[in-house]
Structures are given as structure tokens and as C-alpha cells.
Design an enzyme around this catalytic site. Structure first.
Site, short mmCIF file in Angstrom:
data_model
loop_
_atom_site.label_atom_id
_atom_site.label_comp_id
_atom_site.label_asym_id
_atom_site.label_seq_id
_atom_site.Cartn_x
_atom_site.Cartn_y
_atom_site.Cartn_z
N GLU A 104 43.52 49.11 41.38
CA GLU A 104 44.33 48.89 40.18
C GLU A 104 45.77 48.48 40.51
O GLU A 104 46.73 49.21 40.24
CB GLU A 104 44.30 50.13 39.29
CG GLU A 104 42.90 50.44 38.79
CD GLU A 104 42.87 51.47 37.67
OE1 GLU A 104 43.74 52.35 37.64
OE2 GLU A 104 41.97 51.39 36.83
N GLU A 131 34.83 50.75 36.82
CA GLU A 131 34.91 52.12 36.32
C GLU A 131 34.61 52.10 34.83
O GLU A 131 35.41 51.63 34.03
CB GLU A 131 36.31 52.70 36.56
CG GLU A 131 36.71 52.71 38.02
CD GLU A 131 38.11 53.25 38.26
OE1 GLU A 131 38.69 53.83 37.32
OE2 GLU A 131 38.63 53.07 39.37
C1 GAL Z 1 41.58 54.62 36.89
C2 GAL Z 1 41.65 54.77 38.38
C3 GAL Z 1 40.80 55.91 38.89
C4 GAL Z 1 41.00 57.11 38.04
C5 GAL Z 1 40.65 56.77 36.61
C6 GAL Z 1 40.75 57.95 35.68
O1 GAL Z 1 42.78 54.09 36.40
O2 GAL Z 1 41.27 53.60 39.05
O3 GAL Z 1 41.15 56.18 40.23
O4 GAL Z 1 42.32 57.52 38.17
O5 GAL Z 1 41.51 55.77 36.17
O6 GAL Z 1 42.06 58.32 35.44
#
Ligand code: GAL
Length: 684
Positions: A150, A314
Site C-alpha cells: 500500500e 485484501e
Molecule cells: C490494509 C493493509 C493491511 C491491513 C489491513 C487492515 O490497509 O494492507 O496490512 O493493515 O489494511 O487494516
């Protein structure tokens, strides 16, 4: 082996072997496979496990994990770990840290505290990426690489000394001389003229935050340039080593970053991180707003403008949470809904965040599929059912989202509006209003980035909105003219072409560069004050409530005023002007596209409900269509019920339900959060 190969839509999960006893890895991987999860992403925060001390590399931990993955048949996306530098690194080389605008460094204890321009961080990055790539590129379990994690998340402004030096280099390259820089930044105003390059700095604290806006605009461009160059540094190394077919990607879309450019230069495709329940998380308590997660369809449209087929690295599978945030667990059906939302917009790979909720640290309330105990649960069972559905959607893989309406954007205007409330207020209202109107009228639309667009790229759209292109260049004006000249319909909103590329207001008659194309002249304009609320204008019997801003327009040449303001001191001034240009036409609307106004435009221009002959849907249900090459003759209709309530739908012709294989026609009820996919063949 490419994950996004147009053959199947597959599932993955984010896994952190470093969070769990090694004795549990095998069981975890096998349970994932049993639920249809075929790929895991690992190692994005694991620098210290690999480079235990400076220059000492040890891959034993991930060697063991990867050989286990290989033996059970699990594919692996391996990450470069640069989002979280080790404590030994930042302690020894504090110059790698990002700082506040005041120059106070961010210390160890969170993540993304480094800067992209420190020569030392770039050197150490090169070394660890080179080592990991050399070590794992040939590994049979590895199918692709994620760069960092990110980029520009959490913080998208950089003020370290390395950034200040790199900013000067960026500006020297861009402007050549201080004279040109002074001109571009309008430094004659308030005695800001620079006489030596050493005086030029990243924006530092000033008595108010009303810093020179032209300088800020270049600062955002510089940050984007730095992030792109940092991604390319890593990608160039990975390219040297990776197996043919293995991919390079990164995840998320964040501020001050031209993700289109980054993808063109460094990635095979972009991946997105989709957390639709974020809309519930403000403060300690959650707000119940049953349709806010639809907003993620807007974000996914942005992702699609970069890579037509993309991945979700994700995908939310548990409750959002942190020490300051409390939110509900996805309700039964919502993980399916959000997964299908991603797929409907073009995702051919969906990886859940994360396998099992971590018991410690900042994110112990950010839930994964499984809770702390790791026991089987409702959410894992739902993932298994999603897998079964996706197997039936294999023929959807590789098809593209199909839209006949586009909304134009570009990074200059997006970054300008961060420093300019005269644009931001309008953009926010129109981007949201157009989204809502398209959603409620089941009108699929694309975002197209004008700064990454060729002359013919707009020709596939019947109607294109360019809401508030405050900054406009001649090159972009040519693309617009070409589109309209060839028969397109282009709709402008207020404050178009007010500024040049530096963000300096033009002295031409407004709307500047597009006054011929729009057939418009704007002698006066005003923001609409809250006490005025909205100002009425009537278009062919339909009332438009204009809000926030009013350009007062007169028609030029053969153009025609279609609606005039009917209240206030400029009663009678034009609010909407129509012009013909080549084979096409333009509309210049002097205000913003709130949902009501946007819907009126979609309806009057014949763009609303393009599938109205096939299916009748309530506003609560999103319609998305994927088809081969975006072709009109056939494809797949995704119906997504974002409300918790059942919704009636009506199929006007017989279509195959892709989940069941059955042929269906007539009236059906979608349960709360239910999704369906129908195969659709157009009647010629
Ligand atoms: C995303 C990140 C993850 C985790 C997730 C939940 O922004 O890539 O590592 O932090 O959010 O907060």
C-alpha cells in the site's frame, strides 16, 4: 504462471506464518485448500525475519514455509518487505525516515515511516529485493510478487531532507531555470521569488496552511513521481529474476500517486484492497447505513480504469477494528456480496484479509476469516460456498466490465482539488452524485483518466461527463474535440478550463480552452451560499436544482441556452447551454451534478437503464455487466442486493442463472445481500 489468466476466477488469502506456531502451518494450508483457497500472500512485513542484522540474510524461515506450500500444492505471492523497515535500520540510518512538515522524524513503532528518496533506503531496498528475488524467483510455489504494501497509505506527504533535495532535482528537471519556476508558481505574489535553488524547499509550516497553491500542486506531482520511481526500482530488479508468467503487482489506491503511471511502468496489473465496511467505522461506535458499502463500487471503477482485469489482494472477511474503531462482523451473505462486487467490476482473483485474526499488536481487532482460536466458523463456510460459485463463473474470467457512459478524471485536477476548495467542493458533490445516479438507474459507467487516454479511447462511450476540469491543457482539449467531432456527447460542469497546467487562472473568456467546443461564454459566476440553498433552472419542463456554484452562461454562435436560472439577481442568465460540434454535441451545465441533476441528464440523454429491456430492478440492487471485450451482444449480468431487505426483481426474458444452471424468467425475490449472475444474450 499468471493468476489472472482469463481461465478461472480464483481465491487467495493473506497469511502471516510469523504469527502462528510452525506446527499449525500445514493444517492451516490444508484447511485453506479445502475451502477453495489456492494462493497465499506472505512476507510483506517480515524484513527482520530475513535480514536479521545489517547484511546478514537468512531465508530459513520462508524456505520452510515455501517448501511446505509446494508440498501441499499452495501457490504463493511473495512480497518485498519494505513497508516496515527493521528497528536496527532506522536506528542506524535515521535519514531513511519520513518526517512531519516541521522536520520531526516518524520513529519506529508503526509502518510506512520511511521515505522514497533517501539514497540509503533505496540502497538497502535494492539489496533486500535483489536477495529475495534471487532466492525465490525460481521457486515452484511462487507465482507472483507484491511490491511493498500500500504505497502512500497512511501517509502521502514527505518532508525529510532527502525529499527536499529530490524535490529540487525534480523541479530543476521540470523547469530548467529559476525564472521558469518563478513564473509557474506565480512567486511575484507576496514576494515569494526564488533567487537560488537552495531556497526552494518542500512546503514547510507557514502562519496558515494557505501555502502557494502552484507549489503545492508540484509537490503532489513530485510525491507521485517519487513513489513511481520507488516502485520501478523494485520492479526492475524483480523483472530480472522472475519466472516467465509470474506477475508483479502492488496493492491499493492511495493519494498523491498516479497509479496508472505506476502500473504502466512497473506492474502487470494493479491489485486493490477492498474493505466495504469501512463506511461504518467512525469513532468508537458504528453507524448503521445499509447501503454505504456500495460506495466501494465507485472505488472498484477507479481500479478498473487502471487494469480492466485486476486482483483484490485484501478483501474484507471479518470485522474492521482497531483500538479506536469498532464495527460489525460481515453479516451472512455479505462476504459473498463484497466478493461478487469485486468480480462484477473485473476482479479475476480475490484474496481475503486475513486467514486468522492476530492476537496482538495494533490490528488485533482487525478480523480475518477466522477468529483468534482458529476454529471453523460461519465465515469460512461462506468462503467455501463462494469458491463453488466462482467455479461456475469460470467463463466470466477475462471478460470486461461494460459501460456506455464515462466520467472523466485526471490527476492534475485531483491533486489541484486537494489544495483548492473551489474545486474540491464541486468535485466531491459531482463524483458522488454521478455515482449515485448511475447506481440508482442501473447505468454502468467507467472512469477514464484523460491524462492517460488516447484520441480514440472515448469513442466506445455514448455519453461522457467531465464534471469540473478546472485545469485543462490543449492536448486534452484535442481529445475532447475528437470525441465530440466523431459523434460523442460530452457534458461539462461548472468551472471548466479556469486554470492552466500550473493551476494559474487564465485570462481568456471562460470556459477558457473549451469555449468553442461548448459554444459558451461565462461573463460571471458565483458560489451559491448556504442561505441561497439551491437556485432553480428549468430544462424542457424539468426542474434542475443547481447548488454550490453557478456559472452564468450565454450561448455563442449556433449554441442554444436550454435552461436559465429563474431566481436571484442573475435570473434569466443561462444555466445550461447546448452546442453541436462536428457529428456530436456538448452540454455545458453551470453547476454541479448532484444525484438528482445527474439522473435528469442520464434520462434526457437516453443513457439511463441501458438494460431496462432485459431486467427491472429496484434502486437497492446494483447492476454490473461483464462481457467479452466489453461487447454488447452477450455477457453476464451481476445483480447485487446491497440492502438487508428482500428485493423484487423482474427478468424480462429467459436467462441462465449461472449459480444453479437453471433457466429463469419473470419475477423473483433476492434475499437481503443476495447476489445472482445471469448469462445474457442480446436479441439482435
Ligand atoms: C490494509 C493493509 C493491511 C491491513 C489491513 C487492515 O490497509 O494492507 O496490512 O493493515 O489494511 O487494516
Amino acid at each position: 504462471m499468471n493468476l489472472i489468466d482469463g481461465k478461472r476466477i480464483t481465491l487467495g488469502v493473506c497469511y502471516y506464518p510469523e504469527h502462528w506456531p510452525e506446527s499449525e502451518w500445514e493444517g492451516d494450508l490444508k484447511r485453506m485448500l479445502a475451502s477453495g483457497i489456492e494462493t497465499v500472500r506472505v512476507a510483506e512485513f517480515a524484513w527482520s525475519l530475513i535480514e536479521t542484522e545489517e547484511g546478514v540474510f537468512n531465508y530459513d524461515f520462508f524456505d520452510r514455509f515455501l517448501s511446505l506450500a509446494e508440498s501441499v500444492g499452495m501457490k504463493v505471492i511473495f512480497c518485498t518487505p519494505t513497508a516496515t523497515p527493521p528497528a536496527w535500520l532506522t536506528e542506524k540510518y535515521p535519514e531513511v525516515l519520513n518526517t512531519t512538515a516541521e522536520g520531526v522524524p516518524f520513529r519506529h513503532g508503526f509502518r510506512r515511516h520511511y521515505n522514497y528518496n533517501s539514497p540509503k533506503y533505496r540502497e538497502l531496498t535494492e539489496r533486500i529485493v535483489e536477495k529475495s528475488a534471487a532466492h525465490y524467483a525460481g521457486h515452484p510455489a511462487v507465482v507472483g510478487w507484491q511490491i511493498d504494501n500500500e504505497l502512500n497509505c497512511e501517509i502521502a506527504e514527505f518532508y525529510s531532507e532527502s525529499d527536499a533535495a529530490a524535490f529540487r532535482t525534480f523541479l530543476k528537471k521540470k523547469y530548467g531555470t529559476l525564472e521558469e519556476l518563478n513564473k509557474a508558481w506565480g512567486t511575484i505574489f507576496w514576494n515569494q521569488t526564488y533567487t537560488d535553488w537552495q531556497e526552494v524547499d518542500v512546503p514547510r509550516p507557514t502562519p496558515t496552511n494557505r501555502v502557494n497553491p502552484h507549489r503545492k500542486l508540484d509537490f503532489y506531482r513530485f510525491i507521485s513521481d517519487s513513489a513511481c520511481s520507488y516502485a520501478k526500482l523494485q520492479s526492475d530488479i524483480l523483472c530480472k529474476y522472475k519466472k516467465p508468467g509470474d506477475f508483479i503487482t502492488t496493492n491499493g489506491l492511495f493519494g498523491n500517486l498516479d497509479s496508472h503511471r505506476m502500473t504502466e511502468e512497473s506492474l502487470d496489473f494493479i491489485m486493490y484492497d477492498s474493505y466495504p465496511n469501512f463506511s461504518y467505522c467512525h469513532g468508537l461506535y458504528f453507524r448503521e447505513d445499509p447501503t454505504k458499502d456500495r460506495n466501494w463500487s465507485k472505488h472498484l471503477s477507479e481500479v478498473r480504469s487502471i487494469s480492466k482485469n485486476f486482483g483484490i489482494m485484501e478483501q474484507q472477511s471479518g470485522a474492521n477494528g482497531s483500538m479506536e474503531m469498532m464495527a460489525p462482523v460481515p453479516k451472512p451473505g455479505q462476504i459473498t456480496l463484497w466478493t461478487m462486487q469485486s468480480v462484477a467490476h473485473g476482479a479475476d482473483f480475490v484474496s481475503y484479509f486475513r486467514w486468522r485474526t492476530v492476537t496482538k499488536g495494533t490490528e488485533m481487532y482487525w478480523h480475518g476469516i477466522l477468529d483468534y482460536s482458529g476454529r471453523d466458523n460461519r465465515r469460512l463456510a461462506e468462503v467455501g460456498q463462494i469458491h463453488e460459485k466462482l467455479e461456475k463463473l469460470a467463463c466470466v474470467a477475462g471478460t470486461e466490465y461494460r459501460a456506455r457512459v464515462a466520467v472523466l478524471r485526471d490527476y492534475d485536477n485531483i491533486w489541484n482539488d486537494q489544495a483548492d476548495v473551489w474545486q474540491r467542493n464541486l468535485d466531491e458533490a459531482s463524483i458522488w452524485g454521478l455515482f449515485q445516479a448511475c447506481q440508482h438507474t442501473h447505468t454502468p459507467y467507467d472512469y477514464v483518466y484523460l491524462d492517460h487516454c488516447g484520441e480514440g479511447d472515448l469513442s466506445r462511450y455514448d455519453v461522457v461527463f467531465y464534471p469540473h476540469g478546472v485545469i485543462l491543457t490543449e492536448e486534452r482539449e484535442e481529445i475532447l474535440k475528437h470525441y465530440v467531432g466523431q459523434g460523442g456527447t460530452l457534458v461539462f460542469g461548472c468551472r471548466t478550463a479556469v486554470k492552466d497546467i500550473h493551476g494559474i487562472c487564465v485570462t481568456d473568456r471562460l470556459p477558457g480552452l473549451v469555449r468553442d467546443l461548448a459554444g459558451a461564454d461565462i461573463p460571471e459566476y458565483t458560489a451559491v451560499s448556504p442561505e441561497d440553498g439551491s437556485v432553480k433552472a428549468v430544462w424542457d419542463g424539468t426542474e434542475l436544482r443547481t447548488t454550490l456554484f453557478n456559472d452564468q452562461i450565454t450561448a455563442r454562435g449556433d449554441a442554444e441556452v436550454l435552461a436559465s436560472y429563474s431566481e436571484g439577481y442573475y435570473k434569466g442568465a443561462g444555466a445550461l447551454v447546448h452546442n453541436r460540434y462536428g457529428h456530436g454535441e456538448t452540454y455545458y451545465y453551470g453547476s454541479v451534478f448532484t444525484a438528482d441533476v445527474a439522473q435528469i441528464f442520464l434520462e434526457k440523454l437516453g443513457a439511463a437503464e441501458p438494460f431496462g429491456e432485459v431486467v427491472e430492478l429496484p434502486a437497492e440492487v446494483e447492476l454490473a455487466v461483464r462481457s467479452e471485450g466489453g461487447d454488447a451482444r452477450g455477457g453476464f449480468l451481476f445483480l447485487l442486493n446491497f440492502s438487508r431487505e428482500p428485493q423484487a426483481i423482474f427478468l424480462k426474458r429467459e436467462m441462465e442463472n449461472m449459480y444453479t444452471g437453471g433457466m429463469e424468467a419473470g419475477e423473483y425475490t433476492l434475499a437481503g445481500y443476495e447476489t445472482r449472475v445471469y448469462k445474457y444474450i442480446a436479441i439482435e
